[in-house]
Design a protein around this motif. Structure first.
Motif, mmCIF file in Angstrom:
data_model
loop_
_atom_site.group_PDB
_atom_site.id
_atom_site.type_symbol
_atom_site.label_atom_id
_atom_site.label_comp_id
_atom_site.label_asym_id
_atom_site.label_seq_id
_atom_site.Cartn_x
_atom_site.Cartn_y
_atom_site.Cartn_z
ATOM 1 N N UNK A 88 0.826 -1.211 0.000
ATOM 2 C CA UNK A 88 0.000 0.000 0.000
ATOM 3 C C UNK A 88 0.860 1.262 0.000
ATOM 4 N N UNK A 89 1.921 1.257 0.776
ATOM 5 C CA UNK A 89 2.825 2.409 0.808
ATOM 6 C C UNK A 89 3.466 2.631 -0.559
ATOM 7 N N UNK A 90 3.866 1.547 -1.212
ATOM 8 C CA UNK A 90 4.474 1.658 -2.541
ATOM 9 C C UNK A 90 3.488 2.223 -3.555
ATOM 10 N N UNK A 91 2.246 1.764 -3.485
ATOM 11 C CA UNK A 91 1.231 2.237 -4.426
ATOM 12 C C UNK A 91 0.924 3.719 -4.195
ATOM 13 N N UNK A 92 0.823 4.104 -2.929
ATOM 14 C CA UNK A 92 0.567 5.512 -2.617
ATOM 15 C C UNK A 92 1.721 6.391 -3.083
ATOM 16 N N UNK A 93 2.941 5.890 -2.915
ATOM 17 C CA UNK A 93 4.130 6.667 -3.297
ATOM 18 C C UNK A 93 4.221 6.888 -4.801
ATOM 19 N N UNK A 94 3.596 5.991 -5.574
ATOM 20 C CA UNK A 94 3.635 6.128 -7.036
ATOM 21 C C UNK A 94 2.369 6.780 -7.582
ATOM 22 N N UNK A 95 1.546 7.365 -6.689
ATOM 23 C CA UNK A 95 0.450 8.214 -7.148
ATOM 24 C C UNK A 95 -0.929 7.615 -7.197
ATOM 25 N N UNK A 96 -1.106 6.394 -6.718
ATOM 26 C CA UNK A 96 -2.446 5.799 -6.737
ATOM 27 C C UNK A 96 -3.274 6.343 -5.578
ATOM 28 N N UNK A 97 -4.419 6.931 -5.900
ATOM 29 C CA UNK A 97 -5.305 7.495 -4.886
ATOM 30 C C UNK A 97 -6.399 6.527 -4.441
ATOM 31 N N UNK A 98 -6.528 5.410 -5.141
ATOM 32 C CA UNK A 98 -7.480 4.387 -4.706
ATOM 33 C C UNK A 98 -6.867 3.004 -4.947
ATOM 34 N N UNK A 99 -6.999 2.138 -3.959
ATOM 35 C CA UNK A 99 -6.566 0.755 -4.078
ATOM 36 C C UNK A 99 -7.769 -0.138 -3.822
ATOM 37 N N UNK A 100 -7.985 -1.090 -4.727
ATOM 38 C CA UNK A 100 -9.075 -2.048 -4.584
ATOM 39 C C UNK A 100 -8.521 -3.293 -3.909
#
Length: 440
Positions: free
Chosen positions: A183-195
């Motif tokens: 989740x931290x990696x996804x947020x760091x690369x700009x994803x504002x929503x994770x399913x």
């Protein structure tokens, strides 16, 4: 010249996550994604087996890709490859069949010249003993505005119509620290929503050495603000509790959108399906969500024409859904799946009757969708602007927290951004248009 690959995905969001992960690994190995199937040196078909029709469609997809790519290496993986490898072996020009446990290492063997139809294939008894949760070490980003994260695999429920436990094995969970890292990696690369997705997501953490529940995991994500917003792909009725509902409230991280499988609104049919709840229990859950969050999106799965389903029992399903504030339906006609108990059940419903019942349920679905949209018109909502524009209008699309798609006339600078918007109008085809009032 770099080799090109193409992946076709059938079935669920878990399959989509795994296909995206395979694609990321292949790109890291230097392969490029083919613009058209005919350009590919390697074709991967990630199959589905949830119904007999899905298995048939998987085989049709394999044959079609072989016709279009006669010189390509053909790799078949996914649930149909797991449950019915013998049927796939009968298809000429399949180079490799890859079982679930090996799909995460496809990128390491894809350029091998040796064809391995069933090398290391995992039989069903071995799959049932599998305890390891297998996942991609790097966060899977894919090509969508929203990222998928599979945190659970397998299922212990063994509903009588379902082949999935035999295809995926028992319930297994991603370690909590790995969920946090991804989740931290996804947020760091700009994803504002994770399913957040899984085969039986509500069972998350119960198999871990240090047990943790899905609710506890989501509370940690909420406290630490590991993403702007989290969406659950699906959650079973018995796993929707007040704590989960509260997390979808204002100022929390969980989207106000619940997708809850009902299957049938008749208690006798539910018992034959081996579904562990009653119609009244399901209704109570939906009403609790609606009472706490009146504009929450509530999606429902229905399985129509289960063996011995009478007209009266179908009406029980219809009337239950009609009476509840659900917002959309996923409608599945029953398809007897070899390898499941229901395949041998007496009282098969005639296909014509199933088709007629599905038509009625689809009409109800349209009414529910329109009613929900009208309830949301002229009310402030939060939306995530998608990277891909609407194909018909060319307008940007924003997916709201409660799972509406709103068309907005804005420029590309808003792609991937969280915005405040107001849906203003809707046509008879449920196309919604609105305006953005603020960018977060």
């Amino acid at each position: 010249m770099k080799k090109k690959f193409y992946i076709q995905t059938l079935g669920c969001k878990v399959n989509q996550y795994e296909s995206d992960g395979i694609a990321s690994c292949l790109k890291a190995k230097g392969l490029t994604k083919a613009g058209m199937k005919q350009d590919a040196d390697v074709c991967i078909i990630n199959t589905c087996a949830v119904t007999s029709k899905a298995s048939m469609q998987s085989r049709q997809a394999i044959r079609k890709i072989i016709r279009e790519n006669p010189n390509a290496k053909i790799i078949v993986t996914g649930c149909h490859a797991q449950t019915d490898p013998e049927e796939i072996k009968e298809i000429d020009h399949v180079s490799q069949i890859v079982c679930h446990k090996n799909k995460f290492s496809i990128s390491e063997t894809i350029l091998d010249e040796i064809d391995t139809i069933d090398d290391g294939f995992q039989t069903s008894p071995a799959l049932m003993k599998e305890k390891e949760f297998r996942y991609f070490k790097e966060a899977v980003r894919g090509e969508m505005t929203r990222a998928y994260l599979k945190i659970q695999d397998g299922c212990d429920a063994f509903c009588t119509y379902c082949i999935v436990p035999y295809a995926r094995g028992r319930s297994r969970s991603m370690p909590q620290k790995e969920v946090v890292r991804h989740l931290k990696d996804l947020a760091a690369t700009g994803f504002n929503e994770v399913i957040i997705t899984g085969i039986h997501t509500g069972m998350y953490g119960l198999d871990l050495e240090k047990k943790i529940s899905l609710l506890q995991l989501l509370e940690k994500i909420d406290r630490e603000k590991l993403a702007h917003r989290i969406r659950l792909s699906s959650i079973e009725p018995g796993e929707v509790n007040q704590g989960l509902i509260d997390l979808a409230g204002k100022d929390h991280i969980l989207c106000d959108h619940f997708h809850i499988p009902l299957q049938s609104g008749d208690n006798t049919i539910l018992e034959k399906m081996k579904r562990p709840y009653t119609a009244a229990f399901f209704a109570d859950i939906v009403e609790k969500i609606h009472k706490k969050i009146p504009l929450a999106g509530i999606g429902v799965d229905t399985l129509i024409g289960f063996p011995s389903e009478t007209n009266a029992q179908f009406e029980n399903t219809y009337k239950l859904i009609e009476s509840l504030p659900v917002t959309y339906l996923h409608i599945f006609p029953f398809s007897a799946r070899k390898g499941t108990p229901a395949f041998h059940f007496d009282g098969k419903v005639h296909p014509k009757t199933i088709k007629e019942r599905c038509t009625r349920i689809r009409e109800l679905d349209q009414k529910k969708r329109l009613a929900f949209i009208k309830n949301n018109l002229n009310k402030p909502l939060e939306g995530l602007v998608q990277h891909k524009r609407d194909g018909k209008t060319g307008m940007l699309k924003a997916v709201t927290s409660n799972y509406l798609t709103v068309l907005v006339n804005e420029n590309d600078t808003l792609k991937g951004k969280i915005v405040d918007l107001i849906p203003e109008q809707c046509d008879s085809n449920t196309n919604i248009k609105g305006k953005i009032h603020n960018t977060l």
